[in-house]
Design a protein around this motif. Structure first.
Motif, PDB file in Angstrom:
ATOM      1  N   VAL A  92      -1.370  -5.689   5.316  1.00 13.43           N
ATOM      2  CA  VAL A  92      -0.615  -5.833   4.056  1.00 13.43           C
ATOM      3  C   VAL A  92       0.847  -6.094   4.328  1.00 13.43           C
ATOM      4  O   VAL A  92       1.136  -6.307   5.519  1.00 13.43           O
ATOM      5  CB  VAL A  92      -0.549  -4.377   3.061  1.00 13.43           C
ATOM      6  CG1 VAL A  92      -1.973  -3.990   2.937  1.00 13.43           C
ATOM      7  CG2 VAL A  92       0.062  -3.415   4.149  1.00 13.43           C
ATOM      8  N   LEU A 129       3.861  -1.578   3.554  1.00 12.85           N
ATOM      9  CA  LEU A 129       3.207  -0.087   3.938  1.00 12.85           C
ATOM     10  C   LEU A 129       4.211   0.964   3.584  1.00 12.85           C
ATOM     11  O   LEU A 129       5.238   0.936   4.300  1.00 12.85           O
ATOM     12  CB  LEU A 129       2.441  -0.273   5.166  1.00 12.85           C
ATOM     13  CG  LEU A 129       1.744   1.022   5.552  1.00 12.85           C
ATOM     14  CD1 LEU A 129       0.520   1.209   4.383  1.00 12.85           C
ATOM     15  CD2 LEU A 129       1.039   0.600   6.964  1.00 12.85           C
ATOM     16  N   THR A 161     -10.571   0.093  -1.789  1.00 15.42           N
ATOM     17  CA  THR A 161      -9.170  -0.134  -2.382  1.00 15.42           C
ATOM     18  C   THR A 161      -8.457  -1.316  -1.636  1.00 15.42           C
ATOM     19  O   THR A 161      -7.846  -2.205  -2.114  1.00 15.42           O
ATOM     20  CB  THR A 161      -8.420   1.282  -2.467  1.00 15.42           C
ATOM     21  OG1 THR A 161      -8.933   1.915  -3.375  1.00 15.42           O
ATOM     22  CG2 THR A 161      -6.883   0.809  -3.152  1.00 15.42           C
ATOM     23  N   LEU A 162      -8.527  -0.878  -0.239  1.00  9.94           N
ATOM     24  CA  LEU A 162      -7.723  -1.763   0.496  1.00  9.94           C
ATOM     25  C   LEU A 162      -8.266  -3.064   0.501  1.00  9.94           C
ATOM     26  O   LEU A 162      -7.904  -4.317   0.473  1.00  9.94           O
ATOM     27  CB  LEU A 162      -7.833  -1.500   2.003  1.00  9.94           C
ATOM     28  CG  LEU A 162      -6.657  -0.343   2.199  1.00  9.94           C
ATOM     29  CD1 LEU A 162      -7.015   0.551   3.646  1.00  9.94           C
ATOM     30  CD2 LEU A 162      -5.389  -0.926   2.125  1.00  9.94           C
ATOM     31  N   ARG A 163      -9.816  -3.396   0.424  1.00 13.84           N
ATOM     32  CA  ARG A 163     -10.237  -4.622   0.334  1.00 13.84           C
ATOM     33  C   ARG A 163     -10.177  -5.438  -0.783  1.00 13.84           C
ATOM     34  O   ARG A 163      -9.974  -6.402  -0.878  1.00 13.84           O
ATOM     35  CB  ARG A 163     -12.010  -4.307   0.653  1.00 13.84           C
ATOM     36  CG  ARG A 163     -12.467  -3.948   2.015  1.00 13.84           C
ATOM     37  CD  ARG A 163     -13.823  -3.708   2.149  1.00 13.84           C
ATOM     38  NE  ARG A 163     -14.234  -3.547   3.372  1.00 13.84           N
ATOM     39  CZ  ARG A 163     -15.336  -2.840   3.704  1.00 13.84           C
ATOM     40  NH1 ARG A 163     -16.493  -2.454   2.684  1.00 13.84           N
ATOM     41  NH2 ARG A 163     -15.853  -2.898   5.032  1.00 13.84           N
ATOM     42  N   VAL A 222       0.809  -1.162   0.111  1.00 12.48           N
ATOM     43  CA  VAL A 222      -0.001  -0.084  -0.013  1.00 12.48           C
ATOM     44  C   VAL A 222       0.800   1.106   0.025  1.00 12.48           C
ATOM     45  O   VAL A 222       1.816   1.433   0.477  1.00 12.48           O
ATOM     46  CB  VAL A 222      -0.808   0.201   1.152  1.00 12.48           C
ATOM     47  CG1 VAL A 222      -1.483   1.384   1.423  1.00 12.48           C
ATOM     48  CG2 VAL A 222      -2.224  -1.062   1.072  1.00 12.48           C
ATOM     49  N   LEU A 245      -3.836   5.063  -1.934  1.00 16.36           N
ATOM     50  CA  LEU A 245      -4.850   5.812  -1.164  1.00 16.36           C
ATOM     51  C   LEU A 245      -4.477   7.153  -1.216  1.00 16.36           C
ATOM     52  O   LEU A 245      -3.545   7.811  -1.189  1.00 16.36           O
ATOM     53  CB  LEU A 245      -4.707   5.161   0.244  1.00 16.36           C
ATOM     54  CG  LEU A 245      -4.714   3.588   0.600  1.00 16.36           C
ATOM     55  CD1 LEU A 245      -4.842   3.373   1.861  1.00 16.36           C
ATOM     56  CD2 LEU A 245      -5.946   2.957  -0.118  1.00 16.36           C
ATOM     57  N   HIS A 289      -6.450  -2.945   8.585  1.00 16.26           N
ATOM     58  CA  HIS A 289      -6.126  -3.737   7.223  1.00 16.26           C
ATOM     59  C   HIS A 289      -4.912  -4.247   7.010  1.00 16.26           C
ATOM     60  O   HIS A 289      -3.908  -3.443   7.535  1.00 16.26           O
ATOM     61  CB  HIS A 289      -6.716  -2.959   5.934  1.00 16.26           C
ATOM     62  CG  HIS A 289      -8.193  -2.481   5.910  1.00 16.26           C
ATOM     63  ND1 HIS A 289      -9.022  -3.224   5.177  1.00 16.26           N
ATOM     64  CD2 HIS A 289      -8.373  -1.241   6.317  1.00 16.26           C
ATOM     65  CE1 HIS A 289     -10.121  -2.376   5.381  1.00 16.26           C
ATOM     66  NE2 HIS A 289      -9.709  -1.344   6.119  1.00 16.26           N
ATOM     67  N   SER A 342     -10.858   4.578  -0.212  1.00 18.90           N
ATOM     68  CA  SER A 342      -9.753   3.975   0.294  1.00 18.90           C
ATOM     69  C   SER A 342      -9.973   2.480   1.084  1.00 18.90           C
ATOM     70  O   SER A 342      -9.131   1.607   0.709  1.00 18.90           O
ATOM     71  CB  SER A 342      -9.088   5.062   1.398  1.00 18.90           C
ATOM     72  OG  SER A 342      -8.603   6.020   1.051  1.00 18.90           O
ATOM     73  N   LYS A 343     -11.016   2.401   1.654  1.00 18.93           N
ATOM     74  CA  LYS A 343     -11.442   1.427   2.301  1.00 18.93           C
ATOM     75  C   LYS A 343     -11.867   0.137   1.056  1.00 18.93           C
ATOM     76  O   LYS A 343     -11.282  -0.884   1.299  1.00 18.93           O
ATOM     77  CB  LYS A 343     -12.862   1.330   3.280  1.00 18.93           C
ATOM     78  CG  LYS A 343     -13.266   0.238   3.968  1.00 18.93           C
ATOM     79  CD  LYS A 343     -14.442   0.258   4.622  1.00 18.93           C
ATOM     80  CE  LYS A 343     -14.360   1.306   5.791  1.00 18.93           C
ATOM     81  NZ  LYS A 343     -15.303   1.689   6.684  1.00 18.93           N
ATOM     82  N   GLU A 363      -6.719  -6.704  -0.628  1.00 18.00           N
ATOM     83  CA  GLU A 363      -6.651  -8.003   0.376  1.00 18.00           C
ATOM     84  C   GLU A 363      -7.029  -9.086  -0.459  1.00 18.00           C
ATOM     85  O   GLU A 363      -6.661 -10.039  -0.216  1.00 18.00           O
ATOM     86  CB  GLU A 363      -7.336  -7.456   1.846  1.00 18.00           C
ATOM     87  CG  GLU A 363      -6.686  -6.455   2.466  1.00 18.00           C
ATOM     88  CD  GLU A 363      -7.459  -6.094   3.565  1.00 18.00           C
ATOM     89  OE1 GLU A 363      -7.034  -6.241   4.785  1.00 18.00           O
ATOM     90  OE2 GLU A 363      -8.726  -6.041   3.605  1.00 18.00           O
ATOM     91  N   ALA A 419      -1.470  -0.816  -3.984  1.00 16.92           N
ATOM     92  CA  ALA A 419      -2.783  -0.277  -3.687  1.00 16.92           C
ATOM     93  C   ALA A 419      -2.497   1.067  -3.383  1.00 16.92           C
ATOM     94  O   ALA A 419      -1.900   1.368  -2.257  1.00 16.92           O
ATOM     95  CB  ALA A 419      -3.496  -0.813  -2.600  1.00 16.92           C
TER      96      ALA A 419
END
Length: 371
Positions: free
Chosen positions: A105, A108, A360-362, A50, A347, A103, A357-358, A365, A345
């Motif tokens: 990853v 980061l 994108t992270l989902r 991320v 953000l 989240h 953003s949420k 993942e 990813a």
């Protein structure tokens, strides 16, 4: 929604200031906390990372606070954690409550990280793998104006520079997918055809492959290609990328007739309603087609990882979109070529973009997990 956030900025900041950044946040709702589900098995051939861009001056001026908080990394822990803090207007509460999500990853990069650092930590090994005759693929994904195109373009320059230190020449192809139509960015955006030949291999009919022999030539080639890329204005970006862009670098091997391949893919930005408020019918159609192709890409990556770890026959829907047709080799279960994949990813850290953003992270993942 923006007005709701701006109205409660002071309350939001009060909530966030009370949090311990090293611990999982607890909602200010007094509701029973639901235990997080254990992570699925990780995809061993994929690295999920991320990158958080700095706050935009427009967001700061408008008064939006930061909603994305990388958690301090714990010694000996393989993954890193990022917290997102949102406001929720609870119907049974007199004022909004904080709604947080955590989240995990593998890598980061916060707003202070340079593109060179991203390259060194997650892309360098991918490039070396392709240099040695293997298959490397990089995907950058995120909301419009999250820094995807900037990140990928700079990483492409660094990759070409390093590859030319190891090889005398490279062969580069750069294509753009706008909806279901493909264009050659090395030939002033001439339309090309995406077809399968008799052996089932996807061919970019009409696309030019340019030979590159030095760093300056490679960078000039990339910059010229990007000048032909499709863009359109959004609320946050006057020239937002409206397409998937695929840069394919073929690396001939000195002791073999085979070549290594590096694919660096800048995926079309995910968009929320305010991002597309200026779009007409054609751009709305392209947005819909781009979102469908992103969903199919996710399914292909996950099914490929599942097939590699299972003895059962697994269907991989590579023919579901033009994007996955071009990247068909990435999902080929019979391929002898070793492969590695990196996902970045990107953000936007503003509270105004916390929902995107949420998502994108989902998405990121899900790419890295096997059911």
């Amino acid at each position: 929604m923006d007005l709701f956030y701006l109205k409660h900025t002071a309350l939001y900041q009060t909530y966030v200031d009370k949090l311990d950044p090293s611990k999982t946040p607890v909602h200010f709702s007094n509701l029973p906390q639901v235990a997080e589900k254990p992570s699925n098995s990780a995809n061993p051939s994929m690295t999920i990372s991320v990158r958080v861009r700095p706050m935009l001056e427009d967001d700061i001026t408008a008064g939006f606070p930061c909603a994305v908080y990388p958690r301090p990394r714990k010694p000996g822990v393989e993954h890193e954690t990022i917290d997102l803090h949102d406001l929720y207007n609870h119907p049974r509460r007199p004022r909004p409550i904080l709604k947080s999500s955590a989240h995990q990853v593998q890598k980061l990069f916060d707003a202070s990280a340079s593109t060179a650092q991203v390259y060194d930590e997650v892309v360098h090994d991918l490039v070396l793998s392709a240099s040695d005759g293997k298959l490397g693929t990089l995907f950058a994904y995120g909301q419009t104006s999250s820094g995807k195109t900037f990140t990928v373009t700079e990483l492409q320059k660094l990759a070409i520079t390093e590859l030319l230190e190891r090889h005398t020449d490279l062969y580069v192809t750069i294509v753009e997918l706008a909806g279901k139509v493909a264009f050659d960015l090395l030939h002033e955006r001439e339309q090309i055809a995406v077809r399968e030949d008799a052996s089932g291999t996807t061919q970019l009919v009409g696309a030019i492959e340019r030979k590159v022999t030095n760093k300056e030539e490679g960078i000039e080639l990339l910059e010229n290609a990007m000048s032909f890329r499709r863009s359109a204005p959004t609320l946050k970006n006057d020239a937002s990328s409206r397409s998937h862009c695929i840069c394919r670098i073929r690396i001939p091997q000195p002791t073999s007739s085979e070549s290594g391949h590096l694919y660096m893919v800048d995926l079309a930005g995910s968009e929320i309603a305010r991002d597309v408020s200026q779009h007409g019918p054609e751009l709305m159609r392209e947005t819909k087609e781009n979102n469908i192709s992103l969903s199919i890409l996710k399914d292909c990556i996950r099914q490929r990882a599942l097939a590699a770890s299972s003895k059962k026959k697994v269907h991989i829907p590579v023919r579901g979109s033009t994007l996955t047709k071009i990247l068909k080799h990435v999902f080929d279960l019979e391929a002898s070529q070793e492969y590695k994949t990196v996902v970045i990813a990107c953000l936007n850290p503003s509270l105004a973009d916390v929902s995107s953003s949420k998502n994108t992270l989902r998405y990121a993942e899900l790419l890295g997990k096997i059911d």
